[in-house]
Scaffold this active site. Structure first.
Site, mmCIF file in Angstrom:
data_model
loop_
_atom_site.group_PDB
_atom_site.id
_atom_site.type_symbol
_atom_site.label_atom_id
_atom_site.label_comp_id
_atom_site.label_asym_id
_atom_site.label_seq_id
_atom_site.Cartn_x
_atom_site.Cartn_y
_atom_site.Cartn_z
ATOM 1 N N GLY A 24 -13.546 -7.372 59.166
ATOM 2 C CA GLY A 24 -14.585 -6.499 58.631
ATOM 3 C C GLY A 24 -15.115 -7.037 57.320
ATOM 4 O O GLY A 24 -15.605 -6.292 56.468
ATOM 5 N N ASP A 75 -14.776 -10.462 67.373
ATOM 6 C CA ASP A 75 -14.557 -9.031 67.574
ATOM 7 C C ASP A 75 -13.050 -8.823 67.642
ATOM 8 O O ASP A 75 -12.357 -9.533 68.384
ATOM 9 C CB ASP A 75 -15.223 -8.589 68.883
ATOM 10 C CG ASP A 75 -15.258 -7.073 69.047
ATOM 11 O OD1 ASP A 75 -14.328 -6.400 68.575
ATOM 12 O OD2 ASP A 75 -16.218 -6.578 69.669
ATOM 13 N N TYR A 167 -13.510 9.057 65.780
ATOM 14 C CA TYR A 167 -13.000 8.394 64.580
ATOM 15 C C TYR A 167 -11.647 8.964 64.175
ATOM 16 O O TYR A 167 -10.743 8.218 63.760
ATOM 17 C CB TYR A 167 -14.007 8.535 63.444
ATOM 18 C CG TYR A 167 -13.771 7.601 62.285
ATOM 19 C CD1 TYR A 167 -13.996 6.237 62.402
ATOM 20 C CD2 TYR A 167 -13.322 8.088 61.059
ATOM 21 C CE1 TYR A 167 -13.787 5.379 61.334
ATOM 22 C CE2 TYR A 167 -13.116 7.243 59.985
ATOM 23 C CZ TYR A 167 -13.344 5.892 60.126
ATOM 24 O OH TYR A 167 -13.137 5.037 59.058
#
Length: 306
Positions: A24, A75, A167
């Site tokens: 990230g 990814d 989430y």
């Protein structure tokens, strides 16, 4: 000239201060953390799905003082790509000192309205992605008998809110993996696994989130800058913690959730609507859940943070 260090560059262990891999690393807390390590002169391996955004992040890290920067577009759902990024770090620099795991995606919507594929992708990115990273990194740390792994968790790993089921499920599951790994590595006193759990942070994740709510979302108050959370991430290398709540309101909110569930449940929906939802109209979107949106990747989002 690309910001990526040539693949055939090889560094001796004595020449490298600190080798850090960041997933990230092209946006938000991951990017802010990478820049923070760069200021310490670290050698970096940056991982995210967007090569374009990674190159921009790498350039910022070089400007901040990084000794070297490699970019590995990948990814975290691709186990082979994650392994290749870890191999790139150890093959180039001879070791891996720190791993920061910040890759995540987010979605808004009531459970009954949520696209099952969006839900699964959000959960898989956090749970499967974290699992893939752990499987690639832990053998390296075991062989070295040292290393620091810092995972960017969330306040939502300890509470629930309506319209964020994907989430919440993702972060609760991820925290279960983190705690399990902490227990499994007790035989290695110099291998540390920490979690940093921020509340509202001014990152671009809100503009990139999938949604079927019909309106935009933004971080709840108090809103912190990604650089402030990154300082907590960097601090975990010298001062490991099982779970560091990064936000002054987090313990209060968690206490309300656990000790006064009826009151919490009555207040959470109206407060979320008041402080975290816009009054605009937004068409349904999958955001960056299935593919990156490079133009929206940056360290900070448009919200004022403290």
């Amino acid at each position: 000239m690309t910001a990526q260090t040539p693949a055939d560059d090889v560094y001796s262990a004595r020449e490298v201060r600190e080798v850090v891999l960041v997933t990230g690393g092209s946006s938000g807390i991951g990017r802010a953390s990478a820049i923070g390590f760069a200021r310490r002169g670290a050698s970096l391996v940056l991982v995210s799905r967007s090569a374009e955004a990674l190159d921009r992040a790498a350039a910022e890290c070089r400007d901040a003082g990084a000794s070297a920067v490699h970019v590995c577009p990948a990814d975290v759902l691709d186990a082979d790509a994650v392994q290749a990024a870890v191999d790139r770090a150890t093959g180039t620099f001879g070791r891996l000192d720190v791993v920061v795991h910040s890759a995540t995606v987010m979605a808004y919507g009531r459970i009954e309205d949520m696209d099952p594929e969006v839900f699964q992708r959000v959960v898989d990115t956090a749970v499967q992605g974290t699992f893939h990273l752990f499987q690639a990194v832990v053998p390296v740390f075991r062989a070295q008998r040292r290393g620091s792994l810092v995972v960017v968790s969330s306040l939502l790993a300890s509470i629930t809110t309506p319209t964020m089921s994907a989430y919440v499920t993702a972060k609760w599951g991820q925290l279960g993996l983190i705690r399990t790994l902490q227990q499994e590595l007790r035989d290695l006193p110099d291998v540390h696994v920490s979690a940093v759990a921020p509340g509202g942070v001014s990152t671009p994740i809100y503009e990139q989130a999938a949604t079927v709510l019909g309106n935009s979302a933004h971080p709840p108050q108090p809103v912190y800058t990604p650089e402030r959370i990154a300082r907590d991430v960097l601090a975990r290398v010298a001062n490991p913690r099982r779970l560091k709540q990064s936000g002054i309101a987090n313990p209060i909110i968690i206490a309300g959730f656990r000790l006064f569930p009826a009151v919490y449940d009555a207040l959470v929906a109206p407060l979320l609507k008041m402080f975290s939802m816009g009054s605009d109209e937004v068409p349904p979107t999958t955001g960056n859940v299935f593919a990156p949106v490079p133009d929206k990747e940056a360290t900070r989002g448009p919200y004022r943070g403290i």
